[in-house]
Design an enzyme around this catalytic site. Structure first.
Site, PDB file in Angstrom:
ATOM      1  CB  SER A  50      -2.686   9.032  -3.893  1.00 37.72           C
ATOM      2  OG  SER A  50      -1.645   9.470  -4.749  1.00 37.72           O
ATOM      3  CG  ASP A  88       2.221  12.984   0.237  1.00 42.05           C
ATOM      4  OD1 ASP A  88       2.296  13.950   1.005  1.00 42.05           O
ATOM      5  OD2 ASP A  88       1.141  12.519  -0.196  1.00 42.05           O
ATOM      6  CD  GLU A 119      -2.810  14.418   4.272  1.00 41.05           C
ATOM      7  OE1 GLU A 119      -3.597  14.295   5.224  1.00 41.05           O
ATOM      8  OE2 GLU A 119      -2.798  13.637   3.298  1.00 41.05           O
ATOM      9  CD  GLU A 186      -7.379  16.055  -1.515  1.00 37.86           C
ATOM     10  OE1 GLU A 186      -6.223  15.936  -1.038  1.00 37.86           O
ATOM     11  OE2 GLU A 186      -8.058  15.076  -1.908  1.00 37.86           O
TER      12      GLU A 186
HETATM   13  O1  KIV Z   1      -1.140  11.745  -2.236  1.00 36.35           O
HETATM   14  C1  KIV Z   1      -1.540  12.389  -3.205  1.00 36.35           C
HETATM   15  O2  KIV Z   1      -1.464  11.946  -4.360  1.00 36.35           O
HETATM   16  C2  KIV Z   1      -2.125  13.682  -2.955  1.00 36.35           C
HETATM   17  C3  KIV Z   1      -3.152  14.149  -3.932  1.00 36.35           C
HETATM   18  C4  KIV Z   1      -4.174  14.948  -3.252  1.00 36.35           C
HETATM   19  C5  KIV Z   1      -2.558  14.871  -5.076  1.00 36.35           C
HETATM   20  O3  KIV Z   1      -1.819  14.318  -2.006  1.00 36.35           O
END
Ligand code: KIV
Length: 268
Positions: A50, A88, A119, A186
């Site tokens: 994000s 992430d 994801e 989510e």
């Molecule tokens: O990238 C991000 O900040 C997320 C949010 C859904 C918490 O994956």
């Protein structure tokens, strides 16, 4: 030994033990400054992709790269020593199990992150298995997956039909079997999220997934009112950050212009 090196960071085991005992708290951060403030206050700091929207100002997360995620994760690790830090995995960095492993190895080698998030759908289960077999701790992000926003034509609440709800539960169970230590869920109706959280022993951390999960995550700029364009339904604003900052900026400008800043104590 310096004071800094004896500070103990939250471990994966400690996070696992919280399920059913206390709610897990998680916020995103993208730099050392914010990470230092959140450190030890929340259980987990997520360096989320994000950042491509919040930090970089784009419309979706797809432009983030492994290099940019590593850069920001290094900064967060410099600021935070107590909370568990998760990096992430950006769009395109986990499309085969081997690529997912190569990407995650870079994250572990180049940063001090304790886990990665990716994801996934059923196609990503093999990647989770290989990552875990190679000593990488995995949080699996399911439900609404922001990296699919272009192919799906928007951010859509998931698990609305009986079939898709059952499929999400089956996915969560497979994710647990393949060794992930937690799930980020989510954009799912609260009743569905509750069933998913109950169907696995690993913690399920929700965003836009109601209260009956094992913890909550918010994007920091949403939670503290720095993102002003719109407020998604699932966000609660704990601060009017942008307003406060703007007030400070205006006062600074005014005091420079009227000669009030700097005064004699602020001058050499
Ligand atoms: O990238 C991000 O900040 C997320 C949010 C859904 C918490 O994956």
């Amino acid at each position: 030994m310096s004071m800094r090196s004896v500070i103990k960071s939250t471990t994966i085991t400690q996070i696992l033990k919280k399920k059913g005992v206390e709610k897990i708290t998680m916020l995103t951060a993208y730099d050392a400054l914010m990470a230092r403030i959140f450190d030890g206050e929340v259980d987990i700091i997520l360096v989320g992709d994000s950042l491509q929207m919040s930090f970089f100002g784009e419309q979706d997360t797809l432009g983030s790269t492994l290099d940019s995620m590593i850069y920001h994760t290094k900064a967060v690790c410099n600021g935070a020593k107590r909370s568990l830090i998760i990096c992430d995995m950006p769009f395109g960095s986990t499309i085969t199990p081997q690529l997912a492993l190569d990407s995650a190895i870079r994250v572990y080698r180049e940063t001090k992150a304790q886990a990665i998030k990716l994801e996934v759908g059923f196609e990503g289960l093999k990647s989770i298995e290989i990552l875990v077999q190679n000593g990488i701790a995995v949080m699996a992000h399911i439900g609404l997956k922001p990296q699919f926003v272009r192919s799906e034509g928007g951010y859509k609440v998931q698990g609305k039909t009986q079939e898709s709800m059952e499929s999400l539960i089956a996915l969560a169970q497979k994710i647990e079997q393949n060794g992930a230590f937690s799930i980020l869920l989510e954009g799912v109706k609260a009743e569905v999220a509750e069933q998913i959280a109950r169907s696995v022993k690993i913690p399920v951390i929700g965003i836009g997934a109601g209260a009956e999960v094992d913890g909550q995550v918010l994007v920091w700029s949403d939670a503290f009112g720095f993102f002003e364009e719109f407020k998604p339904k699932f966000v609660r604003q704990y601060l009017k950050g942008a307003e406060l900052l703007r007030q400070g900026v205006r006062q600074y400008v005014q005091e420079v212009k009227n000669g009030d800043f700097p005064n004699q104590h602020e001058s050499y």
